[in-house]
Design an enzyme around this catalytic site. Structure first.
Site, PDB file in Angstrom:
ATOM      1  N   SER A 220      -2.895 -16.333 -16.902  1.00 52.23           N
ATOM      2  CA  SER A 220      -3.865 -15.926 -17.834  1.00 52.23           C
ATOM      3  C   SER A 220      -3.304 -15.155 -19.029  1.00 52.23           C
ATOM      4  O   SER A 220      -2.129 -14.537 -19.098  1.00 52.23           O
ATOM      5  CB  SER A 220      -4.935 -14.708 -17.188  1.00 52.23           C
ATOM      6  OG  SER A 220      -4.256 -13.467 -16.850  1.00 52.23           O
ATOM      7  N   GLY A 222      -4.989 -13.856 -22.172  1.00 49.95           N
ATOM      8  CA  GLY A 222      -5.950 -12.960 -22.827  1.00 49.95           C
ATOM      9  C   GLY A 222      -6.713 -14.081 -23.823  1.00 49.95           C
ATOM     10  O   GLY A 222      -6.915 -15.016 -23.452  1.00 49.95           O
ATOM     11  N   ALA A 223      -6.754 -13.516 -25.105  1.00 49.52           N
ATOM     12  CA  ALA A 223      -7.397 -14.494 -26.032  1.00 49.52           C
ATOM     13  C   ALA A 223      -6.858 -15.781 -26.239  1.00 49.52           C
ATOM     14  O   ALA A 223      -7.033 -16.843 -26.760  1.00 49.52           O
ATOM     15  CB  ALA A 223      -7.624 -13.670 -27.456  1.00 49.52           C
ATOM     16  N   GLY A 225      -5.922 -17.673 -23.956  1.00 47.16           N
ATOM     17  CA  GLY A 225      -6.450 -18.748 -22.897  1.00 47.16           C
ATOM     18  C   GLY A 225      -5.696 -18.625 -21.642  1.00 47.16           C
ATOM     19  O   GLY A 225      -5.379 -17.318 -21.333  1.00 47.16           O
ATOM     20  N   GLY A 251      -9.920 -11.556 -16.017  1.00 48.59           N
ATOM     21  CA  GLY A 251      -8.923 -12.367 -15.251  1.00 48.59           C
ATOM     22  C   GLY A 251      -9.486 -12.579 -13.761  1.00 48.59           C
ATOM     23  O   GLY A 251      -9.257 -13.649 -13.072  1.00 48.59           O
ATOM     24  N   ASP A 252     -10.249 -11.461 -13.353  1.00 46.92           N
ATOM     25  CA  ASP A 252     -10.794 -11.744 -12.015  1.00 46.92           C
ATOM     26  C   ASP A 252     -11.882 -12.957 -12.006  1.00 46.92           C
ATOM     27  O   ASP A 252     -11.974 -13.881 -11.146  1.00 46.92           O
ATOM     28  CB  ASP A 252     -11.568 -10.396 -11.443  1.00 46.92           C
ATOM     29  CG  ASP A 252     -10.767  -9.428 -11.753  1.00 46.92           C
ATOM     30  OD1 ASP A 252     -11.037  -8.469 -12.046  1.00 46.92           O
ATOM     31  OD2 ASP A 252      -9.482  -9.571 -11.422  1.00 46.92           O
TER      32      ASP A 252
END
Ligand code: ATP
Ligand code: F1X
Length: 321
Positions: A220, A222-223, A225, A251-252
């Site tokens: 993951s 963040g912004a 993607g 993320g979960d």
């Protein structure tokens, strides 16, 4: 059925503030209280979307009792293990532009007997499960060898294992043969000893974890993607979030959406991105339900090994995913 294990859960208190000024009394615009911890959030997200997901977690003190009450109010099947220590509280300060500042307590240590009880509770639930998902930080003082032993016992039981953790525990999960890892960029950096700035570097770091023994790596970013790095290639994807509220738990939600959609291939990856983007659109660590999902805002690209995404203009900034 998907069983989650959260060795270090938290009572998550989030406040929305206009802006952070150190040394000042800041009047919060609103406040949210959620049961938290990474595995707990995976269970909450799955349940919100109709997937059975018992949550195994240690609970101690008033905070632990409150987490159990909140989870039961959400209808989560709580498989709690009472502990002597006090379950931690984590604080999130969210600003209107979506910037999040988080303060996480270390949490209580687990005695060997408490850890063994959690392990037994997880393996018992795993008998009827397709996945065991171990997420979040390792409690203070728990040897990495104990964490590795839990991972190996899950793998040896024949159920698939997904892990989202950090530091040496992440490498231990890979070496134990976890089928799926969900590191963020910082956790990848810690695992491989360098910051993966570009798509190719993220792919290379993920492939190092696969070489240790991990199956698929859902990284993951963040912004930027996420990347899905597996045996049959690399997928990159992102989703627009018109009004970011709080990325806590995104993320979960990404992991939960991926598992709920079959944990393989472009369709499951796209679903993961939709769940994650929806989580970012919600306050605190609220998990998205079906009405929150905007699948139309998701874009997924097949990437030849680490090459720029097909729609990246040649003159664009360094190839940061
Ligand atoms: N600002 C954003 N805009 C769009 N999508 C986002 C944004 N922030 C996060 N996401 C989505 O959420 C996913 C998870 O975010 P992130 O990489 O921050 O995970 P994380 O650090 O594990 O989060 P957490 O630990 O809080 O669950 C990203 O892969 C992305 O799909
Ligand atoms: O300290 P950890 O275990 O790494 O992270 C804990 C935590 O930040 O993770 C969740 C968001 O992913 C929150 O519910 C919780 O507060």
């Amino acid at each position: 059925m998907i069983v989650t294990v959260t060795l270090n859960p938290s009572l998550d208190r989030a406040v929305d503030v206009e802006r952070l000024v150190r040394g000042e009394v800041i009047r919060a615009a609103s406040a949210h209280l959620d049961p938290g911890g990474k595995g707990v959030n995976v269970s909450r997200a799955l349940l919100a979307n109709g997937v059975s997901a018992p949550a195994v977690l240690p609970c101690g003190g008033d905070e632990g009792a409150q987490i159990m009450r909140l989870l039961r109010d959400e209808g989560v099947d709580v498989r709690s293990v009472p502990i002597v220590g006090r379950t931690r509280s984590n604080i999130t300060l969210a600003e209107p532009d979506g910037t999040v500042t988080k303060i996480n307590e270390p949490g209580p240590s687990l005695s060997p007997a408490e850890f063994e009880l959690i392990t037994t509770r997880a393996l018992t639930a795993a008998v009827d499960a397709t996945w065991v998902v171990i997420c979040g930080s390792v409690p203070p003082g728990l040897p990495v060898s104990a964490f590795a032993g839990l991972c190996r016992r899950v793998v040896d039981s024949g159920v698939r294992l997904a892990v989202d953790t950090s530091g040496p525990a992440l490498r231990a999960a890979a070496e134990a043969g976890a089928d799926l890892l969900k590191p963020n960029r910082e956790e990848l950096a810690e695992a491989v000893g360098r910051v993966p700035a570009t798509t190719a570097e993220v792919v290379a770091a993920a492939r190092e974890l696969r070489a240790l023994g991990a199956g698929t790596v859902l990284a993951s970013l963040g912004a930027d993607g996420a990347l899905l790095v597996g045996a049959d290639g690399v997928l990159a994807g992102e989703a627009d979030v018109p009004v970011p509220r709080s990325s806590v738990g995104a993320g979960d939600a990404l992991l939960a959406g991926f598992l709920a959609a079959g944990a393989a291939g472009a369709d499951a990856f796209a679903e993961a991105l939709a769940w994650a983007a929806a989580a970012v659109s919600l306050p605190g660590s609220r998990m998205p339900g079906p009405a929150d999902l905007r699948r139309d805002l998701v874009r997924v690209h097949h990437l030849p090994d680490g090459v720029r995404p097909p729609n990246t203009p040649a003159a664009a900034a360094p190839d940061r995913p």
